[in-house]
Design a protein around this motif. Sequence first.
Motif, PDB file in Angstrom:
ATOM      1  N   ALA A   6       0.835  -1.203   0.000  1.00 32.37           N
ATOM      2  CA  ALA A   6       0.000   0.000   0.000  1.00 32.37           C
ATOM      3  C   ALA A   6       0.872   1.256   0.000  1.00 32.37           C
ATOM      4  O   ALA A   6       0.577   2.228  -0.697  1.00 32.37           O
ATOM      5  N   GLN A   7       1.982   1.262   0.776  1.00 31.18           N
ATOM      6  CA  GLN A   7       2.870   2.416   0.807  1.00 31.18           C
ATOM      7  C   GLN A   7       3.524   2.636  -0.548  1.00 31.18           C
ATOM      8  O   GLN A   7       3.638   3.757  -1.023  1.00 31.18           O
ATOM      9  N   VAL A   8       3.955   1.570  -1.184  1.00 32.11           N
ATOM     10  CA  VAL A   8       4.577   1.676  -2.495  1.00 32.11           C
ATOM     11  C   VAL A   8       3.558   2.191  -3.505  1.00 32.11           C
ATOM     12  O   VAL A   8       3.845   3.060  -4.319  1.00 32.11           O
ATOM     13  N   GLU A   9       2.320   1.674  -3.441  1.00 34.53           N
ATOM     14  CA  GLU A   9       1.279   2.122  -4.361  1.00 34.53           C
ATOM     15  C   GLU A   9       0.946   3.593  -4.125  1.00 34.53           C
ATOM     16  O   GLU A   9       0.730   4.348  -5.072  1.00 34.53           O
ATOM     17  N   GLY A  14       1.039   9.173  -6.479  1.00 34.45           N
ATOM     18  CA  GLY A  14       1.226  10.614  -6.367  1.00 34.45           C
ATOM     19  C   GLY A  14       0.519  11.150  -5.143  1.00 34.45           C
ATOM     20  O   GLY A  14      -0.376  10.507  -4.576  1.00 34.45           O
ATOM     21  N   PRO A  15       0.904  12.338  -4.705  1.00 38.99           N
ATOM     22  CA  PRO A  15       0.378  12.868  -3.450  1.00 38.99           C
ATOM     23  C   PRO A  15      -1.118  13.154  -3.481  1.00 38.99           C
ATOM     24  O   PRO A  15      -1.800  12.956  -2.481  1.00 38.99           O
ATOM     25  N   VAL A  16      -1.666  13.587  -4.617  1.00 42.74           N
ATOM     26  CA  VAL A  16      -3.095  13.896  -4.673  1.00 42.74           C
ATOM     27  C   VAL A  16      -3.912  12.618  -4.581  1.00 42.74           C
ATOM     28  O   VAL A  16      -4.869  12.531  -3.801  1.00 42.74           O
ATOM     29  N   THR A  47      -0.636  20.562  -4.339  1.00 43.21           N
ATOM     30  CA  THR A  47       0.536  19.698  -4.275  1.00 43.21           C
ATOM     31  C   THR A  47       1.796  20.457  -3.896  1.00 43.21           C
ATOM     32  O   THR A  47       2.767  19.869  -3.473  1.00 43.21           O
ATOM     33  N   ALA A  48       1.800  21.751  -4.066  1.00 47.12           N
ATOM     34  CA  ALA A  48       2.986  22.537  -3.736  1.00 47.12           C
ATOM     35  C   ALA A  48       2.752  23.314  -2.445  1.00 47.12           C
ATOM     36  O   ALA A  48       1.645  23.773  -2.174  1.00 47.12           O
TER      37      ALA A  48
END
Length: 172
Positions: A6-9, A14-16, A47-48
Amino acid sequence: MSRSIAQVEDDAAGPVDAWLEEIARASQQSVEVVREVLAEHGVRAHTALPRPHRILVTAVEFEGIRPAPDGQQPDAADIPFRFHWEPGPGVWCLASTGKNEAGKSRVLEIILWCLRGRAGLQRDVRSWLRRVRTEFVLDDEPLVVEMTVTGGIPTGSVVSKQTGAELRRSTA
């Protein structure tokens, strides 16, 4: 240290997408429902990180009338005061010799009042003030906040020193 699938996925998504999936898990809704609800309420992912601002206080000035201290002569007059400081660039310190309660923190609170629009000053101190002015440079724009204070209530404006344009006005 091993990472879960799950962490890798999440990293790959991406963060969003990771943020949306976290909301979906916490709310026990599908990602699509989360997207619809957020869109309906005008909530967008950022995201920024916001760009930090540079601020330099270039002048502080205030004046007013302090009531005569209690326990003094019955005919003691109120005490007018005026403070003016142009700190310039660098690191500065406010200090007093011998006496605490000389107003060092009040100077800083007045600066913050002008910069934030909220006062951390004690009500009685605000009632002493008649005029407050702070000049500063925000990013590359020189600005002035000037207020008249009546009964502790400020009325004033933020003005661009470059153009003279009033950027914001506050009335009691």
